[in-house]
Enzyme design. Structure first.
Site, PDB file in Angstrom:
ATOM      1  N   GLN A 149      91.080  63.222  70.854  1.00  0.00           N
ATOM      2  CA  GLN A 149      90.762  64.024  69.672  1.00  0.00           C
ATOM      3  C   GLN A 149      91.960  64.258  68.767  1.00  0.00           C
ATOM      4  O   GLN A 149      91.786  64.639  67.606  1.00  0.00           O
ATOM      5  CB  GLN A 149      90.143  65.358  70.089  1.00  0.00           C
ATOM      6  N   CYS A 155      86.852  69.372  70.010  1.00  0.00           N
ATOM      7  CA  CYS A 155      86.410  69.023  71.357  1.00  0.00           C
ATOM      8  C   CYS A 155      84.896  69.111  71.486  1.00  0.00           C
ATOM      9  O   CYS A 155      84.276  68.347  72.214  1.00  0.00           O
ATOM     10  CB  CYS A 155      87.068  69.947  72.371  1.00  0.00           C
TER      11      CYS A 155
END
Ligand code: NAG
Length: 347
Positions: A149, A155
């Protein structure tokens, strides 16, 4: 063992090769450990491609790095001496304080008061005894490779996508890497705010309303908020989503035996920041701030039961990007709160 800051700056100023004057000076001050640490930081910078804006920044980052290495080493020494079942490593987050790590790698915090509309739980009547002892959705081809990420607190998108990729593979037979970026750019409802955080259930709602989610290659990840490009070509569709009954690891086991599941955890602890391998056990917070995916479960040779999790911090974190966390602990919330808010999309 501390050496004067001016000297430290001189040593750090040497770049990759340590100049002998600084080496000698540090030796005279009894700074062998310090020198070894400086060299280690240099090596780590090369390994992780880290470049600092100036020497002041570098000197500051060195002090953070040193404190983290000491923490990791003392944790691992205690783990080796006692019965800790996991260990830490000097990974890509080694020059971040825990506060900085929390600020960039986790969500702003899942809303603990979010009102969950009852969804039903289709796996309720599965018999625990009839479930397989070990499940690993990777071996069934339902898990795409580990993603990263980067410096974006999304997330929630990676967690929702991992669960969606799983159910799409199970229902269609085809594993396709799907787009987190479409969620980051286009899903701006409910709790979902791109790199500023979001929730997996809201991501599922978006995918349903959007008529599907496009592929990773069609709408690639940029690790920043962007203009929505309405890229969806309906590559992957889901019909709905369901919440696993909260604080019930047996219910979670029924779900994970059936498909990969999105899970929220407290991922802010230093043990999470530097997790390197083994089954994470012991104390952990339950302030949910990170989304991951439960992709299996099992038991180690010493009888420790664990959940197998997919994270989104690249392959240099954890067990090649994956994580095992203790399963069926006394606290109903589960390790790091993993049983508090699990959910999955339905096909
Ligand atoms: C579980 O079993 C009960 C009793 O047979 C039934 O009423 C219920 O609909 C079942 N639930 C599911 C999700 O199948």
């Amino acid at each position: 063992m501390g050496i004067p800051k001016a000297l430290l700056l001189a040593i750090l100023g040497c770049g990759v090769c340590l100049c002998s004057a600084a080496v000698l000076a540090a030796r005279e001050l009894g700074g062998d450990d310090e020198l070894a640490m400086v060299a280690r930081h240099e090596q780590w910078m090369v390994q992780h491609g880290r470049v600092y804006k100036d020497e002041t920044d570098k000197a500051h980052r060195f002090l953070v790095f040193k404190a983290n290495v000491k923490f990791i080493e003392s944790f691992n020494a205690a783990a080796a001496a006692g019965n800790r079942k996991f260990w830490l490593g000097v990974n890509q987050f080694a020059d971040l304080t825990n506060d900085e790590f929390r600020a960039t790698k986790t969500n702003k915090g899942f809303n603990p008061n979010v009102v969950k509309v009852p969804t039903g739980f289709r796996y309720q009547n599965l018999s625990i005894d009839a479930l397989p002892q070990t499940v690993d959705w990777r071996t069934k081809g339902a898990v795409t490779p580990i993603k990263d990420q980067g410096q974006c607190g999304c997330c929630w998108a990676f967690s929702a996508v991992a669960a969606t990729e799983g159910i799409v593979k199970i229902s269609t037979g085809k594993l396709t890497s799907l787009s987190e970026q479409e969620l980051v750019d286009c899903d701006v409802h409910g709790e979902d705010q791109g790199c500023n955080g979001g929730e997996m259930d809201d991501a599922f709602k978006f995918i349903i309303k959007n008529g599907g989610l496009t592929t990773e290659s069609n709408y690639p990840y940029t690790a920043q908020d962007g203009q929505c490009k309405s890229g969806s070509n309906g590559a992957a569709t889901i019909k709905g989503y369901e919440d696993v009954p909260a604080n019930d690891e047996a219910a979670l086991m029924k779900a994970v035996a059936s498909q990969p599941v999105s899970v929220a955890v407290d991922g802010g602890d230093m043990t999470f920041q530097f997790y390197s391998g083994g089954v994470m056990t012991g104390s952990c917070g339950t302030d949910l701030d990170h989304g991951i995916a439960a992709i299996g479960y099992g038991k180690t040779s010493d009888g420790t039961k664990y959940w197998l999790m997919k994270n989104s911090w690249g392959t240099t974190w954890g067990e090649n990007g994956f994580l095992r966390m203790e399963k069926d602990i006394a606290d109903k919330k589960g390790m790091c709160g993993l049983a508090m808010q699990p959910s999955y999309p339905t096909a």
